[in-house]
Design an enzyme around this catalytic site. Structure first.
Site, PDB file in Angstrom:
ATOM      1  N   CYS B  94     -30.070  10.851 -37.497  1.00 28.60           N
ATOM      2  CA  CYS B  94     -28.640  10.434 -37.342  1.00 28.60           C
ATOM      3  C   CYS B  94     -27.878  11.078 -36.351  1.00 28.60           C
ATOM      4  O   CYS B  94     -28.066  10.775 -35.124  1.00 28.60           O
ATOM      5  CB  CYS B  94     -28.040  10.717 -38.817  1.00 28.60           C
ATOM      6  SG  CYS B  94     -26.707   9.656 -39.208  1.00 28.60           S
ATOM      7  N   HIS B 205     -32.218   8.600 -43.281  1.00 28.04           N
ATOM      8  CA  HIS B 205     -32.192   9.879 -44.177  1.00 28.04           C
ATOM      9  C   HIS B 205     -32.914   9.605 -45.639  1.00 28.04           C
ATOM     10  O   HIS B 205     -33.406   8.569 -45.324  1.00 28.04           O
ATOM     11  CB  HIS B 205     -30.520   9.832 -44.782  1.00 28.04           C
ATOM     12  CG  HIS B 205     -29.832  10.150 -43.570  1.00 28.04           C
ATOM     13  ND1 HIS B 205     -29.709  11.440 -43.089  1.00 28.04           N
ATOM     14  CD2 HIS B 205     -28.566   9.486 -43.155  1.00 28.04           C
ATOM     15  CE1 HIS B 205     -28.512  11.497 -42.152  1.00 28.04           C
ATOM     16  NE2 HIS B 205     -27.964  10.224 -42.128  1.00 28.04           N
TER      17      HIS B 205
END
Lengths: 474, 289
Positions: B94, B205
């Site tokens: 991310c 994630h």
């Protein structure tokens, strides 16, 4: 305004009440759907009715502790003869507030309220700005700001900036009761011109030196440099100061001077308010409940309620449903604690660590429905490793049971040579409950630690089996 | 054998349980008796390019990225680039992925400079569309949030994405894999992540590694190859990992179905249907059990 008949408001109120009557008849709690429907029919419902409450409203928001704080406060207000109108079932979105308000509107959509009525609402972090704008409260209580449901509210800083923005439009007389020990919450007091009452814990001996992993905020909200903690109670709550800009924890006006934690029996607290000192027994376990009582005391102080009725109120308060409930299943003892985020689980772990020596069991239940948060990655921010040697078996349940199982495997609890934990995986929560009960010997104890929707499912099953009363009777 | 993991900004870039990746790498090395160590690389810490075998950086808020961007480029940039060119591996999630690219244009419209090790750049959706974010509803509008399934090397990767930035790939990187469910890099071209040499950037994630043991082992082998050449890793008992992988896949597809059922069919017919469903459910509840 309320003397005139508004057909839209009357329709919304009556349809909402009808739906609630039907739901209760069907054995549901009906804490949100009636309000949702009424709000759909008439948007300004909350503002119209809420502002007509004779003694105004109090709003409680924050990540953790809203329900308990509200419940303690409601009890204290009743002690001084006020009649709090609350959304106490924990249905804390706008629709929950609307549902609570429905009970007091008549068939014309007019409000029928005794003079002693006072609004006391807990609101979700995200619904807070709208509730604030509509209700124009007298007092706003903010408990803390932790990482919770990131998929909904993205990040802690973002929520803080939303709050700051919302608070900028408060009526000038509204009093803020803020947690001095949470830097993000305390800093909000710097950004408004309103009167602020800070509350906090002064018992620095309870603090540790470092921060737990799940601490979200380690930086100065004013200048972004690392904060220094002289005492850290849990997560990012503690006594802090910024080494760069000099901003530090504000001095609390309502404070816990001495705190003696007494395990599951609760704590003994020397509370100091500007009215003077008072020693209390807080019948709810853990330091987080000391904070909840402080938050309630600060709000009560802002209303001019002294410590005396507060002490009586304290004695009457049981754990808010699902937040560390204690009950018996035959000869077995169960403790049920709702968790929403790493910080909440760490609080439960602290209780287990202080109470257990390896015999008790643990039922963890993780769902990923919208109210739980779709993202379950936060379980990796929980220090499950700390359970080593403290627990004999763990049952994992819920839609994300296997994610929990994996977390425990990598915490090295299962393969521990000296004291391996027995793990059972049962996605079905009724089965998980059966497994937990099978493994608990008579006289033994186990902990039930579910997320929001898993708690409802487990609770419903416990009610069905007769171990718990339905929540609207709690 | 020994392996050193360089954990970039653990106290700042650790918002979404991404440290689970570190826990996973350490355990999978220890179970194989590979001597794995973690070295925290915080603000101001210099990087020794010959020391680190595997870099890791997690996600963080925009404000966190703003804090570390300059330190990453000026204090650590050259050493990380040197290590990567010599074959060091990296897993960037991310915000970490975004800052290993050329730049990240935030929702305010300003550019955070990145390392440029990955030939990608990222633009926040609001900056791209000229929207102003005032509240939660607008903030959520263009954000890419939800379960993410990616096809990688003939197998699936499962995780959760939560990003406002749209990432676009240049010619010097290849995508990590094809999006099977979710949005991926930018929600448009159907690709997710970027790969350059042994560096992997991704929006997954979850954390990504525990439920995707094949990716974890790929990274461990890649990281070891710099010192020890081609390495054959001892197989582990991954039954629980794959069970969790499969259950998460099922749950992701089911949750997607629920979301579609909630939003897509509208109009009086759908409304009547849902009313009928509720009525039926109520009748069921009335029946004595």
């Amino acid at each position: 305004m309320l003397s005139s008949v508004s057909p839209a408001r009357a329709l919304a109120v009556n349809v909402g009440k009808g739906v609630r009557w039907l739901l209760r008849r069907l054995g549901h709690g009906g804490t949100t759907l009636p309000g949702l429907i009424a709000l759909y029919l008439y948007r300004p419902l909350i503002g119209d009715l809420g502002q007509a409450i004779p003694n105004g409203s109090l709003l409680v928001t924050g990540t953790n502790g809203k329900t308990t704080t509200t419940r303690v406060l409601a009890e204290a207000l009743r002690q001084v003869g006020l009649m709090p109108i609350t959304n106490r079932e924990g249905a804390n979105l706008a629709r929950g507030i609307a549902t609570a308000l429905l009970s007091y509107a008549n068939v014309w959509g007019h409000y029928r309220l005794p003079n002693a009525a006072i609004g006391l609402f807990e609101v979700d972090e995200g619904a807070f700005p709208e509730a604030l704008a509509q209700l124009q409260p007298r007092i706003v209580v903010i408990t803390n700001l932790f990482r919770d449901q990131l998929d909904r509210y993205f990040e802690v800083d973002f929520v803080a900036s939303l709050w700051q923005e919302a608070l900028a439009h408060l009526p000038p007389k509204t009093v803020l009761a803020l947690n001095a020990d949470d830097p993000l919450v305390a800093y909000l007091g710097e950004t408004v011109a309103n009167p602020v009452i800070y509350y906090g814990i002064e018992e620095v001996q309870l603090g540790q030196k470092g921060l737990e992993h799940a601490a979200d905020s380690r930086r100065c909200p004013r200048c972004s440099v690392d904060l220094m903690y002289s005492a850290s109670f849990y997560s990012h709550l503690g006594h802090y100061a910024c080494t760069a800009c000099g901003w530090r924890r504000p001095d609390p006006k309502v404070l816990a001077w001495r705190v003696q934690l007494g395990g599951l029996e609760g704590s003994c607290v020397d509370l100091v308010t500007p009215y003077g000192p008072k020693t209390f027994r807080v019948p709810l376990p853990g330091l987080h409940n000391v904070y909840n009582v402080l938050a309630a005391s600060a709000a009560a102080f802002a209303l001019g309620v002294e410590a005396e009725p507060f002490e009586k109120a304290m004695a009457r308060v049981g754990a808010a449903f699902g937040r560390m409930e204690r009950f018996k299943v035959g000869q077995k003892e169960a403790l049920l604690a709702l968790v929403k985020n790493p910080s909440g689980v760490h609080q439960v772990l602290n209780t287990i660590l202080s109470q257990e020596d390896g015999k008790a069991g643990l039922l963890l239940a993780l769902n990923d429905n919208i109210p739980d948060g779709r993202d379950v990655s936060w379980i990796w921010d929980v220090d499950m490793e700390r359970l080593k040697g403290k627990i004999s078996w763990i049952v994992v349940g819920g839609l994300r049971a296997y994610d929990l199982a994996l977390r425990l495997k990598y915490a090295h609890l299962l393969q521990d040579q000296s004291n391996p934990v027995v793990l059972h995986v049962a996605k079905d929560l009724h089965r998980a409950l059966d497994l937990a009960l099978e493994q608990t010997p008579p006289g033994g104890r186990f902990y039930i630690v579910p997320t929001y929707t898993a708690m409802w499912e487990l609770r419903e099953e416990l009610v069905r089996r007769g171990h718990l009363p339905p929540f609207w009777e709690v | 054998m020994r392996l050193t993991i360089g954990y970039l900004y653990p106290s700042i870039m650790s918002q979404y349980g991404d440290r689970g990746n570190i826990i996973c790498l350490l355990q999978r090395c220890r179970w194989r008796e590979i001597d794995a160590q973690v070295k925290a690389l915080e603000m101001g810490d210099k990087v020794d390019p010959s020391e680190i075998d595997l870099f890791f950086m997690g996600g963080g808020a925009d404000s966190h990225q703003r804090l570390i961007a300059q330190d990453l480029v000026e204090v650590k940039g050259e050493a990380i680039r040197k290590a990567v060119e010599e074959g060091a591996a990296a897993l960037l999630i991310c915000g970490g992925y975004q800052l290993f690219g050329h730049f990240y244009r935030t929702f305010r419209g300003d550019d955070l400079p990145g390392l440029g090790i990955l030939d990608v750049h990222t633009i926040h959706w609001a900056a791209e569309e000229g929207s102003i974010i005032k509240d939660i509803t607008t903030a959520g509008k263009g954000r890419m949030v939800g379960n993410l399934i990616v096809e990688w090397q003939g197998k699936t990767l499962i995780g959760f994405e939560n990003h406002g930035g749209r990432t676009y790939l240049g010619p010097k990187v290849s995508p990590l894999g094809k999006v099977l469910l979710g949005r991926g890099n930018n929600g448009r071209d159907g690709w997710e992540g970027a790969v350059y040499k042994n560096v992997i950037g991704t929006y997954l994630h979850g954390p990504v590694l525990p439920k995707n043991p094949h990716l974890a082992d790929y990274l461990i082998a890649a990281a070891l190859s710099r010192r020890y050449g081609q390495v054959e890793l001892t197989p582990l008992d991954d039954r629980l990992e794959w069970e969790a992988h499969v259950h998460a896949l099922q749950r992701a597809r089911q949750a997607k179905g629920e979301a579609i059922a909630k939003t897509s069919p509208t109009g009086p017919k759908a409304w009547a249907h849902s009313l009928a469903d509720r009525f039926a459910a109520s009748l069921k509840a009335l029946r004595p059990s």
